[in-house]
Design a protein around this motif. Structure first.
Motif, PDB file in Angstrom:
ATOM      1  N   ASN A 183       7.598  12.347  -1.415  1.00  0.00           N
ATOM      2  CA  ASN A 183       6.326  12.810  -0.843  1.00  0.00           C
ATOM      3  C   ASN A 183       5.312  11.684  -0.690  1.00  0.00           C
ATOM      4  O   ASN A 183       4.156  11.929  -0.364  1.00  0.00           O
ATOM      5  CB  ASN A 183       5.738  13.946  -1.686  1.00  0.00           C
ATOM      6  CG  ASN A 183       5.544  13.545  -3.138  1.00  0.00           C
ATOM      7  OD1 ASN A 183       5.482  12.362  -3.455  1.00  0.00           O
ATOM      8  ND2 ASN A 183       5.460  14.534  -4.017  1.00  0.00           N
ATOM      9  N   LYS A 184       5.754  10.453  -0.981  1.00  0.00           N
ATOM     10  CA  LYS A 184       4.907   9.295  -0.681  1.00  0.00           C
ATOM     11  C   LYS A 184       5.810   8.110  -0.398  1.00  0.00           C
ATOM     12  O   LYS A 184       6.968   8.069  -0.823  1.00  0.00           O
ATOM     13  CB  LYS A 184       3.959   8.981  -1.842  1.00  0.00           C
ATOM     14  CG  LYS A 184       4.647   8.486  -3.094  1.00  0.00           C
ATOM     15  CD  LYS A 184       3.625   8.110  -4.158  1.00  0.00           C
ATOM     16  CE  LYS A 184       4.326   7.619  -5.433  1.00  0.00           C
ATOM     17  NZ  LYS A 184       3.377   7.222  -6.480  1.00  0.00           N
ATOM     18  N   THR A 185       5.280   7.169   0.340  1.00  0.00           N
ATOM     19  CA  THR A 185       6.022   5.948   0.639  1.00  0.00           C
ATOM     20  C   THR A 185       5.110   4.756   0.433  1.00  0.00           C
ATOM     21  O   THR A 185       3.898   4.913   0.200  1.00  0.00           O
ATOM     22  CB  THR A 185       6.582   5.978   2.071  1.00  0.00           C
ATOM     23  OG1 THR A 185       7.443   4.846   2.269  1.00  0.00           O
ATOM     24  CG2 THR A 185       5.475   5.937   3.112  1.00  0.00           C
ATOM     25  N   ALA A 202      11.235   4.630  -1.222  1.00  0.00           N
ATOM     26  CA  ALA A 202      10.229   4.619  -0.161  1.00  0.00           C
ATOM     27  C   ALA A 202      10.760   5.195   1.139  1.00  0.00           C
ATOM     28  O   ALA A 202      10.005   5.321   2.107  1.00  0.00           O
ATOM     29  CB  ALA A 202       9.731   3.197   0.084  1.00  0.00           C
ATOM     30  N   CYS A 203      12.042   5.532   1.176  1.00  0.00           N
ATOM     31  CA  CYS A 203      12.630   6.076   2.405  1.00  0.00           C
ATOM     32  C   CYS A 203      12.309   7.560   2.511  1.00  0.00           C
ATOM     33  O   CYS A 203      12.680   8.346   1.635  1.00  0.00           O
ATOM     34  CB  CYS A 203      14.140   5.847   2.408  1.00  0.00           C
ATOM     35  SG  CYS A 203      14.949   6.494   3.887  1.00  0.00           S
ATOM     36  N   GLU A 242       0.839  -1.196   0.000  1.00  0.00           N
ATOM     37  CA  GLU A 242       0.000   0.000   0.000  1.00  0.00           C
ATOM     38  C   GLU A 242       0.874   1.246   0.000  1.00  0.00           C
ATOM     39  O   GLU A 242       2.078   1.192   0.321  1.00  0.00           O
ATOM     40  CB  GLU A 242      -0.938   0.025   1.207  1.00  0.00           C
ATOM     41  CG  GLU A 242      -2.341  -0.441   0.886  1.00  0.00           C
ATOM     42  CD  GLU A 242      -3.102   0.497  -0.049  1.00  0.00           C
ATOM     43  OE1 GLU A 242      -2.468   1.283  -0.795  1.00  0.00           O
ATOM     44  OE2 GLU A 242      -4.335   0.465  -0.038  1.00  0.00           O
ATOM     45  N   GLU A 243       0.269   2.354  -0.351  1.00  0.00           N
ATOM     46  CA  GLU A 243       0.964   3.634  -0.395  1.00  0.00           C
ATOM     47  C   GLU A 243       0.383   4.606   0.613  1.00  0.00           C
ATOM     48  O   GLU A 243      -0.808   4.538   0.942  1.00  0.00           O
ATOM     49  CB  GLU A 243       0.862   4.259  -1.787  1.00  0.00           C
ATOM     50  CG  GLU A 243       1.648   3.538  -2.847  1.00  0.00           C
ATOM     51  CD  GLU A 243       1.535   4.203  -4.203  1.00  0.00           C
ATOM     52  OE1 GLU A 243       2.372   3.905  -5.067  1.00  0.00           O
ATOM     53  OE2 GLU A 243       0.597   5.018  -4.405  1.00  0.00           O
ATOM     54  N   GLU A 253       3.460  14.408   3.854  1.00  0.00           N
ATOM     55  CA  GLU A 253       3.363  15.860   3.754  1.00  0.00           C
ATOM     56  C   GLU A 253       4.384  16.351   2.740  1.00  0.00           C
ATOM     57  O   GLU A 253       5.563  16.006   2.797  1.00  0.00           O
ATOM     58  CB  GLU A 253       3.629  16.495   5.117  1.00  0.00           C
ATOM     59  CG  GLU A 253       3.459  18.002   5.131  1.00  0.00           C
ATOM     60  CD  GLU A 253       3.655  18.585   6.523  1.00  0.00           C
ATOM     61  OE1 GLU A 253       3.805  19.809   6.624  1.00  0.00           O
ATOM     62  OE2 GLU A 253       3.662  17.808   7.489  1.00  0.00           O
ATOM     63  N   ASN A 254       3.921  17.127   1.773  1.00  0.00           N
ATOM     64  CA  ASN A 254       4.814  17.602   0.729  1.00  0.00           C
ATOM     65  C   ASN A 254       5.918  18.468   1.314  1.00  0.00           C
ATOM     66  O   ASN A 254       5.670  19.379   2.113  1.00  0.00           O
ATOM     67  CB  ASN A 254       4.045  18.399  -0.322  1.00  0.00           C
ATOM     68  CG  ASN A 254       3.219  17.517  -1.229  1.00  0.00           C
ATOM     69  OD1 ASN A 254       3.552  16.355  -1.430  1.00  0.00           O
ATOM     70  ND2 ASN A 254       2.139  18.055  -1.770  1.00  0.00           N
TER      71      ASN A 254
END
Length: 782
Positions: free
Chosen positions: A79-81, A417-418, A65-66, A70-71
């Motif tokens: 900005n996403k993991t 993803a880090c 899942e993603e 916070e940008n």
């Protein structure tokens, strides 16, 4: 290192055994008793659940899942993991006896025993349940994951009773109503479910990524039961009711058995249509009855017999490490064995949610050697995964204002993803590890097709990234890397980290070597590569110049590499004086305090000396080991193995065995007090390296395999097995001699270097006296 064993499991050469129910240890036991087959994994939780602390973790490789972060106001910070998601609980079970619910947290049980059988590849759990009505019900659970038909899982429950008859009602279900361990959220949307006369199926999709998972089951019983459909949230199940009778004399009566056969089918494509996955799942369910349960269990045992024939390590005189290394080998095969090239190895495998299921640079540096010598197909698949994610690595390079391909620090799907910028934006070990992995694989396998095809393309893109990320010094006389973090994560934003610079240098050199070979041997293939990547002669010249002028901080007089610019001037700290209560440091020291001294988290200089051992003299190894080892805190579980390997080489046998002391039993004895979060998979691989590369003295970075075996004084003898160029080699070490043998026909003899002398292995075997003293002459030769 301030670590000590929390010994709990019984010592047995082929089984991990827990006797007695201790709920306070349950999370650790669940990790240790995990099962996996690369495709899916399941923690060793109680089938029937209950009130005891537990993580009912069931995972499918590549299902994730993603989360939107916070940008950041700064470019290059993700900005996403994404994270491995807790999937279907296909072992969901409820058991009632005359209406009383079985719950290990509150029920009266005796004779509890949980066993991981490494010969059969299955988990057993058994106990006697003393009901409030006076019955004593003996229950035995068996589960296993099919290692060859990896979508299949099996659960068997056996019941017998003494004292009095009892009505048993058992609910078996496949449930997507699972909670992620970290945030206690459910990430599944029910798509479809259906019941059959003796089974059910349910399909769900992840909320954001839209990946589909079909989960169906059938049951096999004795024939005297009543079946009823059970419907619950995001779940499909059956209730099976029957009466257990004791023997006529009140003793244990006839055993009733329920067998549950399961298909879990994962569709990794995002937002795939529901119906095709559903139909494919139903078709797979038909195949579940192609063989009897006993035939499938027998084939599972045969699979593991073949594994142990090829991969076993025998230790005479050390029962704990014998059990420990077999546990390590078992878990490595469970985690990954080349089933699917779209899979990779998470830091915790499929045993827990810590590290979010991500793969790191450890895969190519610590795990790959295991597969290079025991499962070459799996080794190739690991590199195929990196090729499949090459485009994502290109995008990551663009985010960092660079060209080429930058492989992510942590990933499942190829994307970074880090969310910690100091790692994701400053560490390039993953990229250089992929290049090293290509080199290592090609050298051991001789797979020129891969090397000159996908391998060459990856090397070009990695070198392109390194050239664009590095820079020339102010005088224009030297090339290197500024504002980086090396393997030692206790120093950040440093210049000319020696590991980073050295690995980049070797990547440039190897890339140019392969390109020159490709151009000479296959001009058409070379031209196609240039067209595809945009490579030209000028860029190749730049790669070569970067390699030639790479800044390597080395003092010829002291023979020391400086870890990074200014390292030798950092304030010194005596790490032996840090109170044990301060560990782990990340939890007890302010974050910036960690970066203020010369303390090292894990090998940095020593790591590249290990990877390219054949390029350095024994004096260089000695100087750097004696300088950096006292400064290393071993906060990473990957650290001790490399130090143990070098300590063996230095003749520091007691020190080597001390570092090795908890390698094979890191999780069995919960040394880091965090086994509850999942197994340390890459450290498990390092334990194998510790024996084979350490005590066995294997070096595999050169053109010829090198062996310098020694025998720890704590052992009477040991043996390990390798497969090289299709030949299975058995290395046996006793107090008097070392032998190399094979049962295979050797069609093309190959060279070996043993104790500094060349030999040719033709299959007839080699037997040599065991040398007990290291010498510069043979530790330096490759």
């Amino acid at each position: 290192m301030g670590k000590y064993a929390d010994t709990y499991f019984l010592c047995d050469p082929w089984n991990i055994i827990e006797e007695g129910w201790h709920p306070e240890r349950n999370l650790v036991s669940e990790s240790v008793f995990s099962l996996g087959n690369e495709y899916m994994g399941v923690r060793g939780y109680a089938d029937e659940g209950g009130g005891a602390e537990s993580l009912r973790g069931s995972y499918l490789n590549g299902i994730y899942e993603e989360v939107q972060l916070e940008n950041s106001a700064y470019k290059g910070i993700v900005n996403k993991t994404h994270f491995m998601v807790n999937a279907v609980d296909w072992l969901y079970t409820e058991i009632r006896a005359d209406g009383e619910l079985l719950d290990m947290a509150s029920s009266a049980v005796s004779n509890f025993r949980r066993v991981l059988d490494m010969k059969k590849g299955c988990l057993l759990r058994m106990f006697d349940w003393h009901t409030r009505a006076g019955a004593i019900i003996h229950i035995r659970f068996t589960r296993f994951l099919n290692m060859e038909q990896a979508e299949e899982g099996y659960q068997a429950i056996e019941f017998s009773v003494s004292c009095k008859s009892v009505e048993i009602k058992t609910v078996l279900a496949n449930s997507f109503n699972t909670l992620h361990g970290g945030d206690k959220k459910n990430y599944w949307r029910l798509e479809k479910r259906e019941w059959f006369p003796r089974g059910a199926a349910v399909q769900a999709s992840t909320l954001k990524t839209g990946q589909q998972v079909f989960s169906g089951f059938t049951v096999e019983t004795g024939g005297n039961e009543r079946l009823r459909r059970v419907e619950a949230e995001k779940s499909a199940g059956l209730e099976i009711a029957f009466v257990l009778e004791p023997a006529d004399n009140g003793g244990q009566g006839k055993t009733e058995r329920i067998i549950k056969r399961v298909i879990n089918l994962a569709e990794k494509k995002r937002n795939a249509p529901v119906d095709p996955v559903w139909e494919k799942g139903l078709d797979r369910m038909v195949s579940l009855y192609s063989r009897t349960y006993e035939e499938i269990a027998s084939r599972q045992q045969e699979y593991w017999r073949e594994v142990w024939e090829d991969a076993d390590i025998l230790i005479d005189g050390d029962e704990k490490n014998q059990q420990g290394i077999r546990f390590c080998i078992f878990q490595m095969y469970q985690t990954y064995h080349g089933y699917d090239p779209s899979n990779n190895i998470g830091a915790k495998g499929l045993t827990g949610e810590s590290y979010n299921g991500h793969t790191f640079w450890d895969t190519e540096t610590y795990c790959l050697p295991f597969y290079l010598f025991l499962n070459i197909k799996a080794a190739r698949n690991l590199l195929d995964y990196r090729y499949a994610t090459l485009d994502a690595a290109k995008e990551r390079a663009r985010q960092l204002d660079c060209r080429g391909s930058c492989y992510p620090v942590a990933t499942l799907n190829g994307e970074e993803a880090c969310s910690l910028w100091q790692h994701a934006s400053l560490q390039f070990q993953a990229s250089t590890a992929v290049a090293y992995g290509i080199r290592h694989y090609a050298g051991i396998s001789g797979d020129r097709e891969f090397l000159l095809g996908n391998g060459a393309e990856m090397l070009v893109e990695i070198s392109r990234f390194l050239e664009s990320r590095g820079a020339w010094n102010n005088e224009g006389t030297g090339f290197g890397f500024y504002a980086v973090m090396g393997p030692d994560e206790f120093h950040m934003m440093v210049n000319h980290n020696c590991y980073t610079n050295f690995l980049a240098k070797k990547t440039f050199e190897y890339t140019e070597k392969i390109l020159a070979e490709l151009e000479a041997q296959s001009p058409e293939t070379y031209a196609a590569l240039c067209r595809k990547t945009g490579l030209d002669a000028e860029e190749r010249k730049r790669f070569a110049l970067c390699a030639e002028k790479m800044i390597i901080l080395y003092d010829e007089k002291t023979k020391l590499f400086e870890q990074h610019e200014g390292y030798f001037n950092l304030p010194h700290i005596e790490i032996s004086k840090i109170p044990v209560t301060d560990f782990p440091l990340y939890h007890h020291w302010s974050y910036d305090r960690i970066y203020r001294t010369d303390m090292i988290k894990q090998p940095d200089v020593l790591m590249f000396l290990f990877l390219f051992r054949g390029e350095f003299s024994g004096d260089v190894i000695k100087s750097n080991y004696e300088f950096y080892e006292p400064r290393t805190i071993h906060e990473s579980s990957l650290s001790p193995s490399i130090h143990s390997i070098f300590a063996v080489e230095q003749g520091k046998y007691e020190e080597a065995f001390r570092f090795f002391g908890f390698a094979t039993r890191m999780d069995l004895d919960n040394y880091n007090r965090n086994t509850s979060e999942g197994l340390h998979t890459t450290s498990i691989a390092a334990a194998w390296m510790n024996i084979v590369y350490g005590f066995g003295g294997l070096r595999s970075d050169g053109a010829v395999l090198v062996f310098n075996p020694m025998l720890p004084e704590q052992w009477k003898a040991y043996e390990f097995r390798l497969c090289y160029r299709g030949v299975r080699i058995r290395v046996q070490v006793t107090a008097e001699r070392v032998s190399f043998s094979t049962g295979d026909r050797v069609t093309e003899p190959f060279p070996l270097m043993i104790y500094g002398k060349p030999y040719r292995f033709d299959g007839t075997g080699l037997t040599l006296p065991l040398l007990r003293t290291m010498s510069e002459e043979w530790t330096s030769k490759t």
